[in-house]
Scaffold this motif. Structure first.
Motif, PDB file in Angstrom:
ATOM      1  N   HIS A 133       6.220  10.417  -9.019  1.00 37.98           N
ATOM      2  CA  HIS A 133       6.069   9.110  -9.664  1.00 37.98           C
ATOM      3  C   HIS A 133       4.768   9.020 -10.468  1.00 37.98           C
ATOM      4  CE1 HIS A 133       9.649   7.552  -7.811  1.00 37.98           C
ATOM      5  NE2 HIS A 133       9.190   7.785  -6.595  1.00 37.98           N
ATOM      6  N   ALA A 134       3.954  10.072 -10.383  1.00 41.64           N
ATOM      7  CA  ALA A 134       2.718  10.123 -11.166  1.00 41.64           C
ATOM      8  C   ALA A 134       2.838  11.077 -12.349  1.00 41.64           C
ATOM      9  CB  ALA A 134       1.550  10.536 -10.279  1.00 41.64           C
ATOM     10  N   ASP A 135       4.053  11.507 -12.697  1.00 41.45           N
ATOM     11  CA  ASP A 135       4.209  12.430 -13.831  1.00 41.45           C
ATOM     12  C   ASP A 135       3.654  11.824 -15.122  1.00 41.45           C
ATOM     13  OD1 ASP A 135       5.349  14.308 -12.215  1.00 41.45           O
ATOM     14  OD2 ASP A 135       7.398  14.053 -12.951  1.00 41.45           O
ATOM     15  N   ALA A 136       3.936  10.551 -15.353  1.00 40.47           N
ATOM     16  CA  ALA A 136       3.427   9.897 -16.561  1.00 40.47           C
ATOM     17  C   ALA A 136       1.906   9.778 -16.514  1.00 40.47           C
ATOM     18  CB  ALA A 136       4.057   8.515 -16.725  1.00 40.47           C
ATOM     19  N   SER A 137       1.372   9.635 -15.316  1.00 41.63           N
ATOM     20  CA  SER A 137      -0.083   9.564 -15.152  1.00 41.63           C
ATOM     21  C   SER A 137      -0.736  10.870 -15.571  1.00 41.63           C
ATOM     22  CB  SER A 137      -0.437   9.257 -13.694  1.00 41.63           C
ATOM     23  OG  SER A 137       0.297   8.161 -13.203  1.00 41.63           O
ATOM     24  N   LEU A 138      -0.124  11.984 -15.174  1.00 45.70           N
ATOM     25  CA  LEU A 138      -0.642  13.299 -15.553  1.00 45.70           C
ATOM     26  C   LEU A 138      -0.613  13.482 -17.065  1.00 45.70           C
ATOM     27  CD1 LEU A 138       1.008  15.459 -12.772  1.00 45.70           C
ATOM     28  CD2 LEU A 138      -1.453  15.253 -13.161  1.00 45.70           C
ATOM     29  N   ALA A 139       0.464  13.017 -17.695  1.00 45.85           N
ATOM     30  CA  ALA A 139       0.561  13.139 -19.149  1.00 45.85           C
ATOM     31  C   ALA A 139      -0.522  12.307 -19.838  1.00 45.85           C
ATOM     32  CB  ALA A 139       1.943  12.697 -19.619  1.00 45.85           C
ATOM     33  N   ARG A 140      -0.753  11.102 -19.338  1.00 46.82           N
ATOM     34  CA  ARG A 140      -1.807  10.249 -19.903  1.00 46.82           C
ATOM     35  C   ARG A 140      -3.181  10.871 -19.712  1.00 46.82           C
ATOM     36  NH1 ARG A 140      -1.023   4.756 -20.972  1.00 46.82           N
ATOM     37  NH2 ARG A 140       1.133   4.048 -20.771  1.00 46.82           N
ATOM     38  N   ALA A 141      -3.412  11.443 -18.533  1.00 48.62           N
ATOM     39  CA  ALA A 141      -4.712  12.060 -18.251  1.00 48.62           C
ATOM     40  C   ALA A 141      -4.941  13.272 -19.134  1.00 48.62           C
ATOM     41  CB  ALA A 141      -4.787  12.441 -16.777  1.00 48.62           C
ATOM     42  N   ALA A 142      -3.888  14.055 -19.367  1.00 44.82           N
ATOM     43  CA  ALA A 142      -4.021  15.231 -20.233  1.00 44.82           C
ATOM     44  C   ALA A 142      -4.391  14.803 -21.647  1.00 44.82           C
ATOM     45  CB  ALA A 142      -2.713  16.018 -20.244  1.00 44.82           C
ATOM     46  N   HIS A 143      -3.787  13.719 -22.104  1.00 41.02           N
ATOM     47  CA  HIS A 143      -4.117  13.210 -23.437  1.00 41.02           C
ATOM     48  C   HIS A 143      -5.568  12.724 -23.482  1.00 41.02           C
ATOM     49  CE1 HIS A 143      -3.651  11.222 -27.300  1.00 41.02           C
ATOM     50  NE2 HIS A 143      -4.162  10.116 -26.764  1.00 41.02           N
ATOM     51  N   ARG A 203       0.853  -1.184   0.000  1.00 41.49           N
ATOM     52  CA  ARG A 203       0.000   0.000   0.000  1.00 41.49           C
ATOM     53  C   ARG A 203       0.886   1.229   0.000  1.00 41.49           C
ATOM     54  NH1 ARG A 203      -5.260  -0.975   3.749  1.00 41.49           N
ATOM     55  NH2 ARG A 203      -5.807   0.904   2.604  1.00 41.49           N
ATOM     56  N   THR A 204       0.676   2.087  -0.978  1.00 48.31           N
ATOM     57  CA  THR A 204       1.438   3.337  -1.073  1.00 48.31           C
ATOM     58  C   THR A 204       0.476   4.486  -1.358  1.00 48.31           C
ATOM     59  OG1 THR A 204       1.814   3.322  -3.480  1.00 48.31           O
ATOM     60  CG2 THR A 204       3.347   2.046  -2.120  1.00 48.31           C
ATOM     61  N   ALA A 205       0.877   5.698  -1.022  1.00 46.75           N
ATOM     62  CA  ALA A 205       0.058   6.863  -1.336  1.00 46.75           C
ATOM     63  C   ALA A 205      -0.142   6.947  -2.844  1.00 46.75           C
ATOM     64  CB  ALA A 205       0.735   8.132  -0.836  1.00 46.75           C
ATOM     65  N   GLY A 206      -1.403   6.928  -3.262  1.00 45.50           N
ATOM     66  CA  GLY A 206      -1.721   7.012  -4.684  1.00 45.50           C
ATOM     67  C   GLY A 206      -1.488   5.727  -5.450  1.00 45.50           C
ATOM     68  N   ASN A 207      -1.326   4.594  -4.734  1.00 45.51           N
ATOM     69  CA  ASN A 207      -0.974   3.296  -5.350  1.00 45.51           C
ATOM     70  C   ASN A 207       0.119   3.466  -6.416  1.00 45.51           C
ATOM     71  OD1 ASN A 207      -4.079   3.994  -6.173  1.00 45.51           O
ATOM     72  ND2 ASN A 207      -2.965   3.447  -8.039  1.00 45.51           N
ATOM     73  N   LEU A 208       1.139   4.258  -6.054  1.00 50.07           N
ATOM     74  CA  LEU A 208       2.231   4.526  -6.974  1.00 50.07           C
ATOM     75  C   LEU A 208       3.298   3.445  -6.882  1.00 50.07           C
ATOM     76  CD1 LEU A 208       2.685   8.378  -6.507  1.00 50.07           C
ATOM     77  CD2 LEU A 208       1.376   7.171  -8.263  1.00 50.07           C
ATOM     78  N   VAL A 209       3.846   3.081  -8.031  1.00 50.11           N
ATOM     79  CA  VAL A 209       4.909   2.088  -8.133  1.00 50.11           C
ATOM     80  C   VAL A 209       6.075   2.741  -8.875  1.00 50.11           C
ATOM     81  CG1 VAL A 209       5.577  -0.185  -8.992  1.00 50.11           C
ATOM     82  CG2 VAL A 209       3.202   0.224  -8.270  1.00 50.11           C
ATOM     83  N   SER A 233      -5.884   6.846 -15.439  1.00 53.42           N
ATOM     84  CA  SER A 233      -4.613   6.998 -16.143  1.00 53.42           C
ATOM     85  C   SER A 233      -3.453   6.573 -15.254  1.00 53.42           C
ATOM     86  CB  SER A 233      -4.426   8.446 -16.595  1.00 53.42           C
ATOM     87  OG  SER A 233      -5.428   8.827 -17.513  1.00 53.42           O
ATOM     88  N   ASN A 234      -3.578   6.864 -13.967  1.00 53.51           N
ATOM     89  CA  ASN A 234      -2.519   6.513 -13.027  1.00 53.51           C
ATOM     90  C   ASN A 234      -2.365   5.007 -12.890  1.00 53.51           C
ATOM     91  OD1 ASN A 234      -0.559   7.165 -10.870  1.00 53.51           O
ATOM     92  ND2 ASN A 234      -2.107   6.239  -9.544  1.00 53.51           N
ATOM     93  N   VAL A 235      -3.464   4.278 -12.846  1.00 58.25           N
ATOM     94  CA  VAL A 235      -3.374   2.819 -12.753  1.00 58.25           C
ATOM     95  C   VAL A 235      -2.607   2.264 -13.950  1.00 58.25           C
ATOM     96  CG1 VAL A 235      -4.714   0.667 -12.864  1.00 58.25           C
ATOM     97  CG2 VAL A 235      -5.419   2.507 -11.313  1.00 58.25           C
ATOM     98  N   ILE A 236      -2.922   2.739 -15.135  1.00 61.84           N
ATOM     99  CA  ILE A 236      -2.250   2.248 -16.338  1.00 61.84           C
ATOM    100  C   ILE A 236      -0.766   2.624 -16.314  1.00 61.84           C
ATOM    101  CG2 ILE A 236      -2.149   2.446 -18.847  1.00 61.84           C
ATOM    102  CD1 ILE A 236      -5.205   2.874 -18.764  1.00 61.84           C
ATOM    103  N   ALA A 237      -0.453   3.833 -15.881  1.00 65.44           N
ATOM    104  CA  ALA A 237       0.943   4.263 -15.809  1.00 65.44           C
ATOM    105  C   ALA A 237       1.728   3.425 -14.808  1.00 65.44           C
ATOM    106  CB  ALA A 237       1.014   5.742 -15.429  1.00 65.44           C
ATOM    107  N   GLN A 238       1.099   3.054 -13.692  1.00 69.56           N
ATOM    108  CA  GLN A 238       1.804   2.250 -12.692  1.00 69.56           C
ATOM    109  C   GLN A 238       2.003   0.813 -13.171  1.00 69.56           C
ATOM    110  OE1 GLN A 238       3.201   4.166 -10.495  1.00 69.56           O
ATOM    111  NE2 GLN A 238       1.924   5.777 -11.432  1.00 69.56           N
ATOM    112  N   LEU A 239       1.096   0.308 -13.992  1.00 73.22           N
ATOM    113  CA  LEU A 239       1.308  -1.014 -14.607  1.00 73.22           C
ATOM    114  C   LEU A 239       2.548  -0.968 -15.503  1.00 73.22           C
ATOM    115  CD1 LEU A 239      -2.342  -2.034 -15.565  1.00 73.22           C
ATOM    116  CD2 LEU A 239      -0.931  -3.046 -13.748  1.00 73.22           C
ATOM    117  N   VAL A 245       5.712  14.376   0.387  1.00 72.07           N
ATOM    118  CA  VAL A 245       4.557  14.023  -0.436  1.00 72.07           C
ATOM    119  C   VAL A 245       4.770  14.507  -1.867  1.00 72.07           C
ATOM    120  CG1 VAL A 245       2.091  14.420  -0.816  1.00 72.07           C
ATOM    121  CG2 VAL A 245       2.941  14.004   1.498  1.00 72.07           C
ATOM    122  N   ALA A 246       5.214  15.747  -2.008  1.00 72.93           N
ATOM    123  CA  ALA A 246       5.443  16.305  -3.343  1.00 72.93           C
ATOM    124  C   ALA A 246       6.457  15.480  -4.115  1.00 72.93           C
ATOM    125  CB  ALA A 246       5.913  17.756  -3.226  1.00 72.93           C
ATOM    126  N   HIS A 247       7.526  15.062  -3.442  1.00 76.13           N
ATOM    127  CA  HIS A 247       8.555  14.265  -4.105  1.00 76.13           C
ATOM    128  C   HIS A 247       7.994  12.905  -4.524  1.00 76.13           C
ATOM    129  CE1 HIS A 247      12.614  12.963  -5.106  1.00 76.13           C
ATOM    130  NE2 HIS A 247      12.383  11.843  -4.424  1.00 76.13           N
TER     131      HIS A 247
END
Length: 209
Positions: A125-135, A61-67, A156-162, A119-121
């Motif tokens: 790890h969700a930078d790619a998630s933001l890019a996917r969501a923007a698209h 378990r991580t904040a934002g289910n980030l990997v 978008s974040n789930v897909i980016a973490q996969l 938290v900000a740092h």
């Protein structure tokens, strides 16, 4: 704390006796079939959502289910993934996002995290998630403002973490050997619904057994 102590007492007196044989077995056996990666959010309980018994899920378990994508060096998330895949031999990994995720809301709404540097740092790890969501917001009608914006980012974040998961050597080897399947889920807190996401197209459908 009193509530926790009373919960332990209830477990010991009212729950454990009915499962005593299972716990005796688990004392010497640890063979979960699934690695379940979920958010730290207290409202998301993997064993409750999946109705799993003790010993069936290996949970991170991580904040934002980030990997975080794989990188050399000490990393508790990477170590847990490696152990689950290479030692325990899990056959499935589920990354489960959820509605009203605080981490995704902070990113989607551009919250000022200056007072929360750790938290900000971590949320980088969700930078790619933001890019996917923007698209997605630019290509999918109705995605954009308010709650919809957060929901788009959650998915978008789930897909980016996969995708990040696949960079881990143990995961990459298991995927190549076809002994491991990656799955993306989104859990809706107010309805209990769970959607499964297609990691390639991003499309979703209600989870079916």
């Amino acid at each position: 704390m009193q509530d926790l102590a009373e919960g332990v007492e209830h477990f010991q007196q009212g729950v454990f006796p009915a499962k005593a044989a299972r716990f005796r077995h688990l004392a010497t056996t640890h063979r979960p079939s699934t690695l379940f990666i979920s958010c730290s959010d207290a409202r998301v309980i993997p064993e409750l959502i999946t109705q799993s018994e003790p010993g069936e899920l290996f949970v991170i378990r991580t904040a934002g289910n980030l990997v975080p994508a794989y990188a050399p060096g000490a990393d508790g998330v990477a170590a847990s993934i490696e152990y689950a895949v290479a030692v325990l031999g899990v056959s499935d990994i589920v990354v489960c996002g959820h509605s009203a995720c605080g981490a995704m809301t902070a990113l989607a709404d551009g919250h000022d995290l200056a007072a929360l540097p750790a938290v900000a740092h971590w949320l980088r790890h969700a930078d790619a998630s933001l890019a996917r969501a923007a698209h997605a917001a630019n290509t999918e009608p109705g995605a954009g403002a308010g709650e919809d914006k957060v929901n788009v980012l959650v998915r978008s974040n789930v897909i980016a973490q996969l995708a990040n998961l696949a960079t881990h050597p143990s995961v990459a080897r298991a995927l190549a050997a076809k002994t491991l399947t990656l799955r993306g889920w989104v859990y809706d807190i107010p309805t209990g619904a769970v959607d499964q996401l297609d990691p390639v197209t991003g499309s979703s459908a209600a989870l079916a057994a």
